[in-house]
Design an enzyme around this catalytic site. Sequence first.
Site, PDB file in Angstrom:
ATOM      1  N   GLY A 218       0.851  -1.270   0.005  1.00  0.00           N
ATOM      2  CA  GLY A 218      -0.050   0.011  -0.162  1.00  0.00           C
ATOM      3  C   GLY A 218       0.926   1.411  -0.086  1.00  0.00           C
ATOM      4  N   GLU A 259       4.956  -6.760   0.138  1.00  0.00           N
ATOM      5  CA  GLU A 259       4.346  -7.305  -1.028  1.00  0.00           C
ATOM      6  C   GLU A 259       3.844  -5.866  -1.871  1.00  0.00           C
ATOM      7  OE1 GLU A 259       0.499  -8.540   0.714  1.00  0.00           O
ATOM      8  OE2 GLU A 259       1.209 -10.679   0.811  1.00  0.00           O
ATOM      9  N   ARG A 298      -8.243   3.199 -14.223  1.00  0.00           N
ATOM     10  CA  ARG A 298      -8.008   3.901 -12.689  1.00  0.00           C
ATOM     11  C   ARG A 298      -8.635   5.352 -12.657  1.00  0.00           C
ATOM     12  NH1 ARG A 298      -3.779   4.917 -10.568  1.00  0.00           N
ATOM     13  NH2 ARG A 298      -4.011   4.027  -8.655  1.00  0.00           N
ATOM     14  N   CYS A 328     -18.180   4.836 -25.047  1.00  0.00           N
ATOM     15  CA  CYS A 328     -19.382   5.466 -24.888  1.00  0.00           C
ATOM     16  C   CYS A 328     -19.699   5.597 -23.371  1.00  0.00           C
ATOM     17  CB  CYS A 328     -20.419   4.848 -25.732  1.00  0.00           C
ATOM     18  SG  CYS A 328     -19.880   5.356 -27.283  1.00  0.00           S
TER      19      CYS A 328
END
Length: 401
Positions: A218, A259, A298, A328
């Site tokens: 994170g 990680e 994202r 669209c």
Amino acid sequence: MNNEQLLQLTEKYGSPLYVYDTDKIISQYHRMANAFSSVNKLKINYAVKANSNINILKVLNQLKSGVDCVSIQEVKLAIEAGFNVKDIFFTPSGISFEEMEEATKLGVQITLDSLSVLEKFGDKYSNIPVCLRINPHVMAGGNHKISVGHIDSKFGISIHQIDGIKSIIEKSGLVINGIHMHTGSDIYNIEAFLTATEILLNTVKEFDTIEFVDFGSGFKVPYKDGDIETNIEEMGITLSNRFNEFCKEYGRELTMIFEPGKFLVSSAGSLLVKVNVVKPTPNIVFIGVDSGLNHLLRPMMYDSYHHITNISNANDVEKIYDVVGYICENDTFGSNRSISKIRENDILCIHNAGAYSFSMASNYNSRYRPAEVMIYNGEDYLIRKRENFEDLLRNQVIIDL
Ligand SMILES: *Cc1c(COP(=O)(O)O)cnc(C)c1O
């Protein structure tokens, strides 16, 4: 990579195009390893879901990284890329027990994240040591969709269920060899991370068979100049000291695991797109490009900021634009952006497209997914072909009506 080199790549391979600079991945890997260098046993497990191209995995394997996989398919990709099963950590959530068994049989390190699966696992594989994912119940992360360690998150076994864990392992004889947490993405508050760390270490103390502590990831990366980022060097010092002290207290030298996905590959990637239309409206000048949420989700899914530059005309007067996709839906890559004057057919560079970009791409609107190119030792390599019409038909069963 400079603009000239990137432009040449779009001439050679077409657009839209994903480009990954492996030098950047390598330097981010070393940066992280250095930050925690005072810990004797450190393991960095790349989170495959960020970017699962086999060649990216091979680069990480060369660096002696391990991998963190969240599906059996990611496990198989890692094996395909040459990873030794002992360097593959399987950290899924809510998968079927059959999938868990398949991974177990391959010999990878298993992490369990519910009491129910712990019980089933103990009944059948009590001789295989497992890691437990705990939920420390702290709030961290930039967006609620990626904050996964708070009280109502589906991930991990609650720290309030330690007694439940103990009664299951006593019954089955299962050995717990690791404790894991992953609090979410975009952590920049070191204090919050340290609070979660204390909870994690307290959980470790509940078991006397622990060999590794997995701190998840994170780490926030900057998306533009001056943007906040996790200060990994500062965090490295504080956390390493705490960890080394804890190992003494615990009476065993434990392995510290991270990680990282985004931290290793985000800034290494760029999505290069071509300008189809410049469309002035009364209030906004829209720039329509040959890509959309089908290639980079994202901004639409997480409101993520991706910096956008005009690499065909980098030093002209800056103007204000909304850069939008061709899908669209409202697929805006960036609104109200100051970018060097844009003309039709210019190539724009969408930055930080190395993580959760291609790996989240789809064929929505029946568009092809882009090609991917990797720069390795100064050479460019095509590492995934652009799709074609046959790819759209593959697996469709056409019946004679
Ligand atoms: C997604 C994920 C990661 C990687 O997170 P980043 O924010 O990309 O560093 C690590 N561990 C687990 C269990 C994950 O699900």
